[in-house]
Motif scaffolding. Structure first.
Motif, short mmCIF file in Angstrom:
data_model
loop_
_atom_site.label_atom_id
_atom_site.label_comp_id
_atom_site.label_asym_id
_atom_site.label_seq_id
_atom_site.Cartn_x
_atom_site.Cartn_y
_atom_site.Cartn_z
N ASN A 116 0.81 -1.22 0.00
CA ASN A 116 0.00 0.00 0.00
C ASN A 116 0.84 1.27 0.00
O ASN A 116 0.51 2.23 -0.69
N LEU A 117 1.93 1.29 0.75
CA LEU A 117 2.78 2.49 0.76
C LEU A 117 3.45 2.70 -0.59
O LEU A 117 3.44 3.81 -1.12
N ALA A 118 4.03 1.64 -1.14
CA ALA A 118 4.76 1.78 -2.41
C ALA A 118 3.81 2.06 -3.57
O ALA A 118 4.08 2.94 -4.40
N GLY A 119 2.71 1.33 -3.65
CA GLY A 119 1.81 1.47 -4.80
C GLY A 119 0.76 2.53 -4.65
O GLY A 119 0.51 3.30 -5.58
N ASN A 120 0.13 2.59 -3.47
CA ASN A 120 -1.03 3.47 -3.30
C ASN A 120 -0.71 4.81 -2.66
O ASN A 120 -1.57 5.69 -2.67
N VAL A 121 0.48 4.98 -2.13
CA VAL A 121 0.85 6.28 -1.58
C VAL A 121 1.92 6.92 -2.47
O VAL A 121 1.68 7.94 -3.12
N VAL A 122 3.09 6.30 -2.54
CA VAL A 122 4.19 6.89 -3.30
C VAL A 122 3.90 6.84 -4.81
O VAL A 122 3.94 7.86 -5.49
N GLY A 123 3.58 5.66 -5.33
CA GLY A 123 3.35 5.50 -6.76
C GLY A 123 2.19 6.31 -7.27
O GLY A 123 2.29 7.02 -8.28
N THR A 124 1.06 6.23 -6.58
CA THR A 124 -0.12 6.99 -6.99
C THR A 124 0.12 8.49 -6.81
O THR A 124 -0.31 9.29 -7.64
N GLY A 125 0.80 8.87 -5.76
CA GLY A 125 1.10 10.29 -5.53
C GLY A 125 1.94 10.89 -6.64
O GLY A 125 1.61 11.94 -7.20
N LEU A 126 3.03 10.22 -7.01
CA LEU A 126 3.88 10.71 -8.09
C LEU A 126 3.14 10.67 -9.43
O LEU A 126 3.24 11.61 -10.23
N GLY A 127 2.37 9.61 -9.66
CA GLY A 127 1.58 9.51 -10.88
C GLY A 127 0.53 10.60 -10.98
O GLY A 127 0.27 11.12 -12.07
N THR A 128 -0.06 10.97 -9.86
CA THR A 128 -1.10 12.02 -9.84
C THR A 128 -0.52 13.37 -10.22
O THR A 128 -1.13 14.13 -10.98
N ILE A 129 0.65 13.69 -9.71
CA ILE A 129 1.31 14.95 -10.08
C ILE A 129 1.55 14.98 -11.59
O ILE A 129 1.25 15.97 -12.26
N PHE A 130 2.07 13.89 -12.12
CA PHE A 130 2.30 13.81 -13.56
C PHE A 130 0.99 13.95 -14.33
O PHE A 130 0.92 14.70 -15.31
#
Length: 169
Positions: A116-130
């Motif tokens: 959840n941290l790697a995929g749903n927090v960090v990954g989704t967060g960086l993807g959302t900015i992009f």
């Protein structure tokens, strides 16, 4: 550029970000729910679960962003917009999968918390900015953008060249 124009552009940006955030919050909930169901309940691997959840959440996001967050922007055709949306979400998915892959296969983490941290927090967060930047840049164009003006002119020409429907006798 005068102060009023700068302020109105700033207000529009804040307004778009707020609506994008509401749509994103709902889609984030969908993404987390589906990824955890796929991984925990159905036993799918991390990357497969995240791919399925992102596809469902991205489709919800397109609908919400097109019809609410960026409704004031130019319409340049469903085929063009959705194709770009899918491509850009593929890049966003790649960002999330990269974060998951690093956590799982490089760092050796295998807990639900790490997933959840790697995929749903960090990954989704960086993807959302992009995605926010990319949607504004390429998918939902400002009405004054030369590409939007070009698409509007092409749509007007197409609608003028279509034959009138024949009524029933």
């Amino acid at each position: 550029m005068d102060g009023g124009s700068k302020r109105s552009r700033w207000q529009l940006l804040v307004h778009e970000m707020a609506k994008f955030g509401v749509v994103g919050g709902f889609c984030y909930f969908v993404d987390v729910l589906i990824s955890n169901l796929c991984h925990g309940l159905f036993g799918m691997g991390w990357l497969s679960a995240k791919t399925v959840s992102t596809i469902v959440a991205a489709t919800c996001a397109y609908i919400g962003n097109r019809h609410w967050s960026f409704t004031h922007r130019a319409r340049t055709g469903l085929r063009r917009e959705y194709t770009l949306f899918v491509i850009l979400n593929g890049i966003g998915l790649g960002i999330a999968l990269g974060c998951l892959g690093i956590a799982r296969y490089v760092l050796g983490l295998d807990s639900v918390l790490a997933f959840n941290l790697a995929g749903n927090v960090v990954g989704t967060g960086l993807g959302t900015i992009f995605r926010f930047w990319a949607y504004k840049r390429w998918v939902f164009l400002h009405p004054d953008d030369p590409k939007a003006v070009l698409y509007a002119a092409a749509d007007a020409q197409r609608s003028q060249s279509l034959p009138e429907p024949v009524g029933r006798l």
